[in-house]
Design an enzyme around this catalytic site. Structure first.
Site, PDB file in Angstrom:
ATOM      1  N   ASP A   1      -0.392  -5.303  -2.125  1.00 15.95           N
ATOM      2  CA  ASP A   1      -0.992  -6.364  -3.138  1.00 15.95           C
ATOM      3  C   ASP A   1      -1.156  -5.383  -4.101  1.00 15.95           C
ATOM      4  OD1 ASP A   1      -3.011  -5.189  -1.877  1.00 15.95           O
ATOM      5  OD2 ASP A   1      -4.284  -7.262  -1.525  1.00 15.95           O
ATOM      6  N   SER A   2      -1.302  -4.088  -4.056  1.00 17.05           N
ATOM      7  CA  SER A   2      -1.541  -3.283  -5.153  1.00 17.05           C
ATOM      8  C   SER A   2      -0.392  -3.376  -6.356  1.00 17.05           C
ATOM      9  CB  SER A   2      -1.327  -1.632  -4.594  1.00 17.05           C
ATOM     10  OG  SER A   2      -0.134  -1.498  -4.057  1.00 17.05           O
TER      11      SER A   2
ATOM     12  N   ASP B   1       1.560  -7.336   2.341  1.00 18.14           N
ATOM     13  CA  ASP B   1       0.192  -7.581   2.382  1.00 18.14           C
ATOM     14  C   ASP B   1       0.115  -9.136   2.256  1.00 18.14           C
ATOM     15  OD1 ASP B   1      -1.230  -5.343   2.578  1.00 18.14           O
ATOM     16  OD2 ASP B   1      -1.416  -4.809   0.447  1.00 18.14           O
TER      17      ASP B   1
ATOM     18  N   LYS C   1       0.176  -7.593   6.595  1.00 16.50           N
ATOM     19  CA  LYS C   1      -1.031  -6.803   6.702  1.00 16.50           C
ATOM     20  C   LYS C   1      -2.269  -7.656   6.263  1.00 16.50           C
ATOM     21  CE  LYS C   1      -1.723  -3.006   3.922  1.00 16.50           C
ATOM     22  NZ  LYS C   1      -2.992  -3.273   3.011  1.00 16.50           N
TER      23      LYS C   1
ATOM     24  N   GLU D   1      -6.718  -7.484   5.497  1.00 20.79           N
ATOM     25  CA  GLU D   1      -7.745  -6.479   5.264  1.00 20.79           C
ATOM     26  C   GLU D   1      -9.166  -7.068   6.019  1.00 20.79           C
ATOM     27  OE1 GLU D   1      -8.614  -5.721   1.220  1.00 20.79           O
ATOM     28  OE2 GLU D   1      -6.676  -5.020   0.785  1.00 20.79           O
TER      29      GLU D   1
ATOM     30  N   GLU E   1      -8.153   3.480   4.945  1.00 19.23           N
ATOM     31  CA  GLU E   1      -8.167   3.733   3.568  1.00 19.23           C
ATOM     32  C   GLU E   1      -9.598   4.372   3.312  1.00 19.23           C
ATOM     33  OE1 GLU E   1      -6.659   0.999   0.837  1.00 19.23           O
ATOM     34  OE2 GLU E   1      -7.272   2.168  -0.840  1.00 19.23           O
TER      35      GLU E   1
HETATM   36  O1  KIV Z   1      -1.881  -2.512  -1.558  1.00 22.11           O
HETATM   37  C1  KIV Z   1      -1.389  -1.316  -1.115  1.00 22.11           C
HETATM   38  O2  KIV Z   1      -0.949  -0.511  -1.718  1.00 22.11           O
HETATM   39  C2  KIV Z   1      -2.115  -0.908   0.271  1.00 22.11           C
HETATM   40  C3  KIV Z   1      -2.121   0.722   0.481  1.00 22.11           C
HETATM   41  C4  KIV Z   1      -2.883   1.368  -0.441  1.00 22.11           C
HETATM   42  C5  KIV Z   1      -2.399   0.641   1.714  1.00 22.11           C
HETATM   43  O3  KIV Z   1      -2.715  -1.738   0.843  1.00 22.11           O
END
Ligand code: KIV
Length: 273
Positions: A53-54, A92, A122, A124, A191
């Site tokens: 989600d980055s 994510d 994924k 969190e 992280e």
């Molecule tokens: O969203 C992302 O890029 C991440 C990584 C930094 C692990 O969750």
């Protein structure tokens, strides 16, 4: 250089991914948000691609990951899944799609799987979301955990600093990691936590730990593709290594193009019909 940099070109599934730890094989993961980049990094041999989600920061220019929506993640994930042939593809679940209720989380997870073609999701968090994680895994969907600095909670943490320095938070992280493993997760991202704690978590689990800013004792590493390729000059945290300087390569290439257009040397006779 053409083709894979790895001998084994077989698709990495969730079981093969988890087994890599027992086989002592380090896992190389990178983020990608689009088809073209996914094709390149898959062919270059990454074991896993994360549609992080980055994308909210890297693709859309937001300060946090919170604004990205489920529909936007589906668009990115579908594009990446089309480009990846060998890598284990993880997507994510964005902010707000699994925190409201277990049912809502399972429904959104099913939608992500149905509409994208990724291999795994994924989420969190630890104990706070464990019922939802169990529900998603019970629905037949592989899940990767994410502990330590969990950027969707940035406003709760008050920033993007190192997590779990204090004993209480470190103990909770270790217990969360064990809970995620017991729930059936296939891996856990760690992280921005002290390397010593990451080593302890890695030793306590049978599933792989994938570190970012968590030292080299993890079973694998993940970085944001654009960051490690040197495309984002303003971002250079301690844990980041630049493996290329694409900022310079791109500005040089674009500069050459602009000059060639302006001086009339592009296109030449061979480049015209
Ligand atoms: O969203 C992302 O890029 C991440 C990584 C930094 C692990 O969750």
């Amino acid at each position: 250089m053409a083709g894979y940099l790895v001998e084994d070109q077989k698709k990495i599934t969730s079981t093969r991914f988890t087994q890599m730890k027992a086989q002592g094989k380090k896992i190389a993961m990178l983020t990608s948000y689009d088809y073209t980049m996914a094709q390149i990094i898959d062919a270059a041999g990454v074991d896993s691609i994360l549609i992080g989600d980055s994308a909210s920061n890297v693709m859309a220019g937001n300060d946090t990951t919170l604004p990205i929506t489920l529909d936007q993640m589906i668009y990115h994930a579908r594009s990446v899944a089309r480009g990846a042939k060998r890598a284990f593809v993880i997507c994510d679940m964005p902010f707000g799609t699994y925190q409201i209720s277990r049912e809502d989380g399972i429904r959104n997870a099913v939608r992500l799987m149905q509409e994208t073609g990724v291999d795994c999701l994924k989420l969190e968090g630890g104990v706070e979301i464990i019922d939802t994680v169990r529900g998603i895994i019970n629905a037949g969907i592989p899940v990767c955990g994410h502990l330590g600095l969990t950027p969707q909670s940035v406003y709760k943490f008050g920033g993007f600093g190192l997590r779990a320095r204090e004993e209480a938070e470190a103990n909770k992280l270790l217990s969360d990691a064990k809970l995620l493993e017991e729930a059936g997760c296939c891996a856990v991202v760690l992280e921005k936590i002290p390397a010593e704690l990451a080593n302890k978590v890695t030793a306590a689990l049978n599933i792989p730990t994938i570190g970012i800013g968590a030292g080299n004792g993890c079973d694998g590493q993940v970085l944001v593709g654009q960051d490690m390729l040197g495309m984002n000059r303003g971002f250079k945290p301690k844990f980041l290594r630049h493996f290329a300087d694409l900022y310079t390569a791109i500005t040089d290439g674009v500069g050459d193009y602009v000059r060639a257009v302006k001086d009339g040397s592009f296109p030449n006779a061979d480049e015209a019909y």
